[in-house]
Structure formats: C-alpha cells, structure tokens
Scaffold this motif. Structure first.
Motif, PDB file in Angstrom:
ATOM      1  N   LEU A  63       0.849  -1.190   0.000  1.00  0.00           N
ATOM      2  CA  LEU A  63       0.000   0.000   0.000  1.00  0.00           C
ATOM      3  C   LEU A  63       0.884   1.239   0.000  1.00  0.00           C
ATOM      4  CD1 LEU A  63      -2.661  -0.902   2.720  1.00  0.00           C
ATOM      5  CD2 LEU A  63      -3.162  -0.470   0.313  1.00  0.00           C
ATOM      6  N   ALA A  64       0.393   2.322  -0.607  1.00  0.00           N
ATOM      7  CA  ALA A  64       1.122   3.593  -0.573  1.00  0.00           C
ATOM      8  C   ALA A  64       0.127   4.736  -0.551  1.00  0.00           C
ATOM      9  CB  ALA A  64       2.043   3.730  -1.784  1.00  0.00           C
ATOM     10  N   VAL A  65       0.456   5.796   0.180  1.00  0.00           N
ATOM     11  CA  VAL A  65      -0.377   6.996   0.233  1.00  0.00           C
ATOM     12  C   VAL A  65       0.383   8.151  -0.394  1.00  0.00           C
ATOM     13  CG1 VAL A  65      -1.644   6.247   2.275  1.00  0.00           C
ATOM     14  CG2 VAL A  65       0.457   7.587   2.556  1.00  0.00           C
ATOM     15  N   ASP A  66      -0.368   9.131  -0.865  1.00  0.00           N
ATOM     16  CA  ASP A  66       0.222  10.363  -1.391  1.00  0.00           C
ATOM     17  C   ASP A  66       0.342  11.355  -0.236  1.00  0.00           C
ATOM     18  OD1 ASP A  66       0.791  12.815  -2.569  1.00  0.00           O
ATOM     19  OD2 ASP A  66      -0.544  12.502  -4.272  1.00  0.00           O
ATOM     20  N   PRO A  67       1.554  11.747   0.154  1.00  0.00           N
ATOM     21  CA  PRO A  67       1.690  12.673   1.291  1.00  0.00           C
ATOM     22  C   PRO A  67       1.133  14.058   1.020  1.00  0.00           C
ATOM     23  CG  PRO A  67       3.811  12.285   0.249  1.00  0.00           C
ATOM     24  CD  PRO A  67       2.855  11.321  -0.376  1.00  0.00           C
ATOM     25  N   ASN A  68       0.850  14.384  -0.258  1.00  0.00           N
ATOM     26  CA  ASN A  68       0.304  15.688  -0.612  1.00  0.00           C
ATOM     27  C   ASN A  68      -1.219  15.715  -0.618  1.00  0.00           C
ATOM     28  OD1 ASN A  68       2.904  17.169  -1.786  1.00  0.00           O
ATOM     29  ND2 ASN A  68       2.914  15.058  -2.543  1.00  0.00           N
ATOM     30  N   ASP A  69      -1.846  14.549  -0.750  1.00  0.00           N
ATOM     31  CA  ASP A  69      -3.299  14.461  -0.860  1.00  0.00           C
ATOM     32  C   ASP A  69      -3.741  13.242  -0.063  1.00  0.00           C
ATOM     33  OD1 ASP A  69      -5.966  14.138  -1.513  1.00  0.00           O
ATOM     34  OD2 ASP A  69      -5.681  14.435  -3.666  1.00  0.00           O
ATOM     35  N   VAL A  73      -4.834   6.902  -2.369  1.00  0.00           N
ATOM     36  CA  VAL A  73      -4.181   5.702  -1.855  1.00  0.00           C
ATOM     37  C   VAL A  73      -4.049   4.712  -3.009  1.00  0.00           C
ATOM     38  CG1 VAL A  73      -6.392   4.738  -1.060  1.00  0.00           C
ATOM     39  CG2 VAL A  73      -4.253   3.893  -0.102  1.00  0.00           C
ATOM     40  N   TYR A  74      -2.941   4.012  -3.013  1.00  0.00           N
ATOM     41  CA  TYR A  74      -2.639   3.038  -4.061  1.00  0.00           C
ATOM     42  C   TYR A  74      -2.442   1.666  -3.430  1.00  0.00           C
ATOM     43  CZ  TYR A  74      -1.629   7.271  -6.747  1.00  0.00           C
ATOM     44  OH  TYR A  74      -1.708   8.494  -7.365  1.00  0.00           O
ATOM     45  N   MET A  75      -2.780   0.625  -4.194  1.00  0.00           N
ATOM     46  CA  MET A  75      -2.730  -0.726  -3.642  1.00  0.00           C
ATOM     47  C   MET A  75      -2.251  -1.698  -4.721  1.00  0.00           C
ATOM     48  SD  MET A  75      -5.888  -2.679  -1.765  1.00  0.00           S
ATOM     49  CE  MET A  75      -6.932  -2.693  -3.232  1.00  0.00           C
ATOM     50  N   ALA A  76      -1.216  -2.442  -4.397  1.00  0.00           N
ATOM     51  CA  ALA A  76      -0.702  -3.491  -5.277  1.00  0.00           C
ATOM     52  C   ALA A  76      -1.316  -4.808  -4.834  1.00  0.00           C
ATOM     53  CB  ALA A  76       0.816  -3.546  -5.189  1.00  0.00           C
ATOM     54  N   ALA A  77      -1.978  -5.522  -5.757  1.00  0.00           N
ATOM     55  CA  ALA A  77      -2.789  -6.672  -5.372  1.00  0.00           C
ATOM     56  C   ALA A  77      -2.512  -7.877  -6.261  1.00  0.00           C
ATOM     57  CB  ALA A  77      -4.273  -6.309  -5.429  1.00  0.00           C
ATOM     58  N   GLY A  78      -2.273  -8.997  -5.613  1.00  0.00           N
ATOM     59  CA  GLY A  78      -2.060 -10.279  -6.262  1.00  0.00           C
ATOM     60  C   GLY A  78      -1.611 -11.260  -5.202  1.00  0.00           C
ATOM     61  N   MET A  79      -2.269 -12.417  -5.101  1.00  0.00           N
ATOM     62  CA  MET A  79      -2.035 -13.290  -3.952  1.00  0.00           C
ATOM     63  C   MET A  79      -0.801 -14.176  -4.099  1.00  0.00           C
ATOM     64  SD  MET A  79      -4.895 -15.504  -1.891  1.00  0.00           S
ATOM     65  CE  MET A  79      -5.979 -14.089  -1.779  1.00  0.00           C
ATOM     66  N   TYR A  80      -0.586 -14.748  -5.299  1.00  0.00           N
ATOM     67  CA  TYR A  80       0.540 -15.657  -5.499  1.00  0.00           C
ATOM     68  C   TYR A  80       1.219 -15.353  -6.829  1.00  0.00           C
ATOM     69  CZ  TYR A  80      -1.790 -18.393  -1.849  1.00  0.00           C
ATOM     70  OH  TYR A  80      -2.389 -18.792  -0.685  1.00  0.00           O
ATOM     71  N   THR A  81       2.540 -15.462  -6.843  1.00  0.00           N
ATOM     72  CA  THR A  81       3.263 -15.175  -8.080  1.00  0.00           C
ATOM     73  C   THR A  81       2.924 -16.170  -9.177  1.00  0.00           C
ATOM     74  OG1 THR A  81       5.137 -16.397  -7.143  1.00  0.00           O
ATOM     75  CG2 THR A  81       5.204 -13.998  -6.983  1.00  0.00           C
ATOM     76  N   PHE A  82       2.600 -17.413  -8.829  1.00  0.00           N
ATOM     77  CA  PHE A  82       2.316 -18.404  -9.875  1.00  0.00           C
ATOM     78  C   PHE A  82       0.985 -18.149 -10.579  1.00  0.00           C
ATOM     79  CE2 PHE A  82       0.509 -20.486  -6.053  1.00  0.00           C
ATOM     80  CZ  PHE A  82      -0.775 -20.752  -6.497  1.00  0.00           C
ATOM     81  N   GLU A 118       7.714  -0.966   2.522  1.00  0.00           N
ATOM     82  CA  GLU A 118       6.755  -1.135   1.455  1.00  0.00           C
ATOM     83  C   GLU A 118       7.449  -1.163   0.082  1.00  0.00           C
ATOM     84  OE1 GLU A 118       3.338  -1.693   1.632  1.00  0.00           O
ATOM     85  OE2 GLU A 118       3.712  -1.924   3.773  1.00  0.00           O
ATOM     86  N   ARG A 119       6.946  -2.044  -0.780  1.00  0.00           N
ATOM     87  CA  ARG A 119       7.448  -2.159  -2.139  1.00  0.00           C
ATOM     88  C   ARG A 119       6.941  -1.023  -3.031  1.00  0.00           C
ATOM     89  NH1 ARG A 119       9.092  -7.455  -3.528  1.00  0.00           N
ATOM     90  NH2 ARG A 119       8.861  -8.944  -1.810  1.00  0.00           N
ATOM     91  N   LEU A 120       5.769  -0.480  -2.688  1.00  0.00           N
ATOM     92  CA  LEU A 120       5.138   0.566  -3.486  1.00  0.00           C
ATOM     93  C   LEU A 120       5.367   1.909  -2.808  1.00  0.00           C
ATOM     94  CD1 LEU A 120       3.215   1.228  -5.904  1.00  0.00           C
ATOM     95  CD2 LEU A 120       1.303   0.831  -4.327  1.00  0.00           C
ATOM     96  N   ALA A 121       5.827   2.911  -3.572  1.00  0.00           N
ATOM     97  CA  ALA A 121       6.135   4.217  -2.979  1.00  0.00           C
ATOM     98  C   ALA A 121       5.781   5.336  -3.946  1.00  0.00           C
ATOM     99  CB  ALA A 121       7.618   4.292  -2.614  1.00  0.00           C
ATOM    100  N   VAL A 122       5.228   6.419  -3.378  1.00  0.00           N
ATOM    101  CA  VAL A 122       4.878   7.633  -4.129  1.00  0.00           C
ATOM    102  C   VAL A 122       5.979   8.661  -3.894  1.00  0.00           C
ATOM    103  CG1 VAL A 122       3.187   9.495  -4.374  1.00  0.00           C
ATOM    104  CG2 VAL A 122       2.411   7.166  -3.819  1.00  0.00           C
TER     105      VAL A 122
END
Length: 710
Positions: A63-69, A73-82, A118-122
């Motif tokens: 998950l990542a949030v925008d510190p300016n707004d 909010v952003y969300m990376a979604a997927g349960m398994y790589t396979f 976190e893997r996801l960053a703004v």
C-alpha cells in the motif's frame, strides 16, 4: 461472526500528516482503513469485482499513500506469483471506491516475505511518479499516477521465473527527501534487493541507489551480505535505519542486525546475536523524531515470547529497553514483521502478528500497556458451515482454519463454545435435526497434525472425543461429516471411502461407496460431499463431483435409505448430465422441510430433484462465464412470507454473465440478485442459510471471516 483478527496483517501504512489515517493490508483478506470514531477497522476491498479468479486480488502486496493528498491511496494486489500478472488499484476517496489497471508482472501478497516493504512508494515531491519493487521482474516505475508501468532496466531487466522460487525481488523502495510537492522528482531513491534477485540479476549488493531520479542506479556497499532488508525507514534528519535479517518471513528468522546509515557510513545499533537468540530476526523498524533523541521501535520476529518482542530506543539506538515482554495486558510475539510509530503521536506504537494487530498508547511508560486492536478486522477462514433447525439455542457451527470449530450463540459477540483444541483446523460438523443439542464434527490440531473427531450433547458447552477414527481420516485430512440422528454418523474423509458409526464414533464401518480414482499429477484432492435428509433420518446423500473439469470422470449423486450404510447411484444421473468439477467448486443441499427435496450446484449450473434423486430438473440461466463458476454453492433457509415453496434458495454463481448471490423464493422459477457490487468479498467460499430469519445468510469471503445479511 465477530472473532477479531484471526489472520496475518502484513503491513500498516500511516498517512504522514493526517492524524489517525491508517491502512492495514492482509495476506488473503484485502485491506482495511482505521475508523477513529468507532475505534474499528473498515474493510475497503469488499467491492473489488469478482469474476475470473479475482479472489486473488485480496492478497495485498503493498500500500502507498500520497503525502500531498490524503484522499489518494494506491494498492498493489495479487495473492501468489504463480497466478500470473497482477493489478494496481487506485482510489481518490481513501479506498471507498477503486479503479485498477492490469500490470505486466506478478505479485505475491500471500507468498513468503509478504511483510517486507513497502514495495510501493509515491514520490513526495512529484506524486504522479510511483515506484514498485516486484518479486520476479525487478523495479518498475509509473509517471502517470499508476496508470502505466515501465520496467527500470537501468537497475535490471531480468525476469525470474516461478521455477526459481516464490521470489522476493525488490523488497523496499524509499525516497531520500524531507520535502513534498515541489514538482521536481526526488533525485535520491533507494531500492533494497533480496538475495534471490541479487543472484538472478548478477547484482553486487542488497541495496541500490539512484541520485538522478531513477535514471541510473549504483550498488551501495552494505555491512552484511546474503541477508534480506525487510524494512528501511528514513528519519526527519535524513538518517536511515535499516534492518537486515537472515530469513524472509513470516516470522523473519535471524540472526538479525539493525544499522543506521547516513548515506556513506554504517553504524551497528542492535544485533540479535545467534549465540544468544538463535532464531531471532529483525522483522521491522520505525522511527520518530531526529538527531540524538530519535525514537526507534524495533520489531523482533520469531521470538515466540522470549526475551524480546518490541525493543525501544529514545537515543537514536545507543541504548535499548524491552517494552512488551512482561507488561500487563496482551502481548503478541512471533510474526512481528511490521511495526509503526504513529506520526502524530510517538507514544502510540502498533505492530502486526500472526493473529492481527496489537498496540500501546503509552510507549514511554516504564511498563507500557498493550492491547489488540482488531475490531472490524476479520481474517479467519471458514472451511465449513452448518445452521441448525429453527428454535435451536445457537445460530450456526463454524469449522474454520487455524481457530478450529466454534458454536455461535450471539452474532454480536465472539464465540466461546468449542472443543478447545487451540490452534487447530475445523473441517466439518453437523447436528441431529430432531435433537440439535447433539453436534458432531472433526478437525486437526495443527501442532501435531492429529485428526480428532468430537461431539457435544449440550449444544457445545462440553465436548468429548470419538474413541476411534474411520479409515483414511488421519491420512487424508479434510472432508465431510453428517449426523442422521444422535450417535449415528457418516464421515467421508478426503480421498477416502466414507464410513458410518452407530455408536457415537466408538467404531466405524466402511460404506459400499466406490473408492475415488486419483486424477492429475500428484493426485488431485477429491472427496464425497455428504448431506442428511432432515425429514427421514434413514436417507443420506453422497455427491462425487468428478474431481475436476478436465477429469473425464462422471459426476454422481448416491442415495442411502439405511442411514448411510449402503448407497446406490441416483437413477436420474444419465439424463441429468451434471458437469464434473473440483470438490470446492460444487455443493449439494437439502430442503429440510420436505423429504427427498435435493439441490446440486455442479460448478456450472443448478439441478433440483424432488424425489430423492430419481429424476432431476436443470435450473435454467446459470452458466460459467469469464472464468467464474456458474454455480458453486447452494443453501436453503427460511421461506419468504407467503411463498408457495417451503424454503428460500440461495445460489452463488453466474446468471446472464453476472456473478453474485442469487435468491429464489419459488423453487428456482425466478431469481433476483441478493448481493451487490459493494458486497463481493473477493468471492464466497462457504454459505449457509438461517432457518429462523428469512433473508439471512452466512458467507465466508476470501480471507474476510464470516459475514451475515439481514
């Protein structure tokens, strides 16, 4: 059902400037937002569309949030790589509504190492720019607010395969800035690289840095090699605090090390010495303040109640004290793989664990008080569910993974009645319809993998164990059990011939049902699904779904007229032409008010028999579409007022291309959708209907515990 927690929360993300704006991500149960007014968690992913396997997007990678707004909010979604390529979700209203894009890389929200990040960053200075550290395909960048993504090939263009393992890849992305909203991209960015990707991409360090806004990257020498960096955080003065640990987690095993890093020099602050604490790891780190008085909260993982859970320093790591072990209130050791200091209140510290979230609001005290903060957060996994006849003293019996079997007597409170097996799986249960105080079930204690059958004669207040198990029960965990009358049971372990008992589990005798043929490489799990006729205790039905859509094996319903001792195939099977499908994608249910009134959801459509399976009618309108099962679950409950048919029928499936829960009050002649797009729960795996209240069903969402309608 209010249980509270029950699953692994993999990350907590505060908005840096808006008080009490906090998000939680889970490995299989979607995401939540904290509601300060109610002191509870609000699920924000129940409306994510369900269709072709979309339950996998309830595994939240980051998950990542925008510190300016604070609404973005952003969300990376997927349960398994396979499972293949994943999705990126975007919300402009704090997660109340989402849009998404498909991305050309896999994610693993329930893979090992799922709490790293976190893997996801703004980018705080240019928030239309985001970076995402993938597990298998290196680092990715978006310059249009997550709508499109491009691989950062200046770091690496290597794509690992799932054959190389689950992949942990690029585990953390951090911007080196204390400013925001400048409009100019932040020049210095760090990316932590896990050992698997370091090796696959021929990189030379577990940490890389760009000083030109991501155009080029160079290796940063680190004080230890071959270890994971599960978390890396920046203090207000620009100092970084970096954890290293030997294992990816959950329960990031040690040895572990915590360093501070000023961009050139590493200083060791804390060492989980393997000669003292062999398996302790540095699971997580959070900081508040700056300079010599920087507060550091350190999550010690895999300690399991030992000498350390949360270590706190108020002098930038010079000295440490333990603030959770030995304190009053609750404590939660083990998977302490993310810890956060509230940016608006440094005395408020939270951390995750295997069963949810725990917090203290007086971290500066000599002995802080900790308590669970899991209201509204439900991540238990129901495996089977059964409702009693009208007038029983309880609502349902819930057989669940990890938390075992529970008898629910009050929908507003956590259950208290069960066989007391602790950390266990409940697989199946049933009750005598004419004597619902008699409940029987079976499950497995997870600590020793022993299967146990158990029964209660007083509606769950006290329990005893069956003195024996049927053939196949210990070797093939899971399956189905029904009660025809007190002390009379039929038990179908997975991949086994069902057996019956007429003496409350003292002895078991095999039925004449045929063994199930093994299908697929390694043996695809199969089993008979059993239901008891509630009007005639001599009648028991057994359903073999064929095991898989590709099995080329027939789907057969069998009928017993002697309490489950012997069975014969339904004479109507040839004309019914039921589809073959997996055990978990099919279901059978009876109308408890009429003898011989039987319903089957065969994975593609619905079949109805009013003569105990002698003949079948196919219900029109259900059909698999867009990867979603046409009919996977069916439940019968109290009839609508004035309805001609004696039960309300609920089906989880697809009608006219629309997946949902469908309701019929006239034995399947007409149907209306019972749920809506905001209540999809990542799919529904278990469903039962109430016999006291019309319109009340109980369902399990994907990692969302047990929910009910009114």
């Amino acid at each position: 059902m209010k249980f509270g927690g029950g699953g692994y929360v993999t990350g907590l993300v505060f908005h840096p400037t808006t008080s009490n704006l906090l998000y939680a991500r889970t490995d299989i149960g979607g995401a939540y937002r904290w509601n300060q007014a109610t002191s509870s968690w609000t699920p924000i992913t129940d409306g994510i569309g369900f269709g072709g396997g979309e339950n996998r997007f309830h595994g939240i990678e980051s998950l990542a949030v925008d510190p300016n707004d604070d609404r973005l909010v952003y969300m990376a979604a997927g349960m398994y790589t396979f499972e293949g390529n994943a999705r990126m979700y975007m919300s402009s209203d704090r997660g109340d509504n989402w849009t998404h894009v498909d991305v050309p890389f896999a994610m693993g929200g329930n893979n090992p190492g799922r709490a790293m990040g976190e893997r996801l960053a703004v980018d705080p200075n240019k928030p239309t720019t985001l970076y995402f550290g993938s597990r298998l395909a290196g680092l990715w960048k978006s310059t249009d607010s997550a709508k499109t993504w491009t691989q950062v090939t200046s770091l690496s263009s290597v794509q690992m395969t799932t054959a190389q393992g689950y992949g942990n890849g690029v585990s953390v992305v951090v911007f080196d800035t204390g400013t925001k909203g400048s409009g100019t991209a932040t020049p210095t960015i760090y990316a932590a690289i896990s050992p698997d990707y370091v090796s696959a991409a021929n990189l030379t360090s577990s940490l890389y840095r760009s000083t030109d806004a991501g155009a080029t990257w160079s290796a940063v020498p680190t004080p230890v090699t071959g270890m994971y960096i599960p978390h890396m955080v920046r203090a207000a003065d620009g100092m970084f605090y970096v954890g290293f640990t030997a294992a990816a987690g959950p329960g990031a095993g040690g040895p572990g090390r915590l360093y501070k890093f000023d961009g050139s020099t590493w200083t060791l602050l804390k060492s989980e010495d393997p000669t003292q604490w062999t398996s302790y790891g540095i699971g997580s780190v959070s900081v508040s303040g700056s300079g010599a008085t920087t507060r550091i909260a350190l999550g010690v993982s895999n300690s399991w109640g030992g000498g350390e859970i949360v270590q706190l320093s108020d002098d930038a790591g010079k000295t440490w004290r333990e603030i959770e072990v030995g304190t009053s209130g609750e404590t939660a050791s083990g998977w302490v793989d993310d810890i956060e200091i509230d940016p608006s209140n440094p005395d408020h510290i939270l951390h995750v664990h295997g069963g949810g979230i725990i917090e203290t609001t007086n971290a500066s005290a000599a002995k802080p008080t900790w308590k669970g903060t899991v209201a509204g957060l439900e991540e238990t996994a129901t495996l089977a569910l059964v409702t009693p006849p009208a007038g029983a003293s309880y609502n349902f019996v819930n057989s669940a993974g990890d938390v075992g079997l529970w008898v629910q007597t009050d929908l507003t409170k956590p259950p208290t009645l069960g066989p007391g097996l602790g950390w266990s799986n409940g697989y199946s249960a049933d009750m005598a319809w004419t004597e619902p105080n008699y409940i029987a079930g079976f499950g497995m204690t997870n600590g020793d993998a022993k299967v146990k059958g158990y029964w209660s004669g007083d509606a769950g207040k006290t329990w005893s164990f069956f003195s024996s198990l049927p053939a196949g029960a210990q070797q093939n965990q899971g399956g189905s059990l029904v009660v025809t009358s007190r002390n009379n049971l039929v038990w179908a372990p997975s991949n086994s011939v069902p057996s019956y008992s007429t003496n409350n589990g003292a002895t078991w005798v095999a039925t004449n049902l045929p063994p199930l043929a093994t299908i697929g490489a390694g043996g695809w799990s199969r089993g008979y699904l059993l239901v008891a006729d509630r009007q005639n205790p001599n009648k028991v039905y057994a359903y073999d779904s064929g095991g898989a859509t590709w099995s080329n094996l027939p789907s057969i319903v069998y009928i017993s007229t002697n309490g489950g001792k012997t069975f014969t195939a339904s004479p109507g099977m040839a004309s019914a032409k039921m589809a073959s499908d997996a055990y978990g994608s099919t279901f059978m249910a009876v109308n408890p008010n009429v003898e011989g009134d039987l319903w089957v959801a065969d994975g593609n459509t619905v079949h109805h028999s009013v003569d105990s399976g002698t003949s079948w009618t196919k219900i029109a309108g259900f059909a698999s579409a867009n990867g979603a099962s046409g009919a996977s679950l069916i439940a019968l409950g109290k009839a609508a007022p004035g309805a001609a048919y004696t039960a309300a029928v609920y089906v989880v499936g697809v009608r006219n291309g629309v997946w949902g829960v469908w309701l019929s009050n006239d034995a399947g002649a007409t149907w209306t959708r019972f749920n809506d797009d905001a209540h999809q729960f990542g799919g529904i795996g278990v469903m039962a209907a109430d016999h006291n209240v019309y319109g009340r069903i109980y369902v399990s969402g994907t990692g969302r515990g047990l929910l009910y309608s009114n």
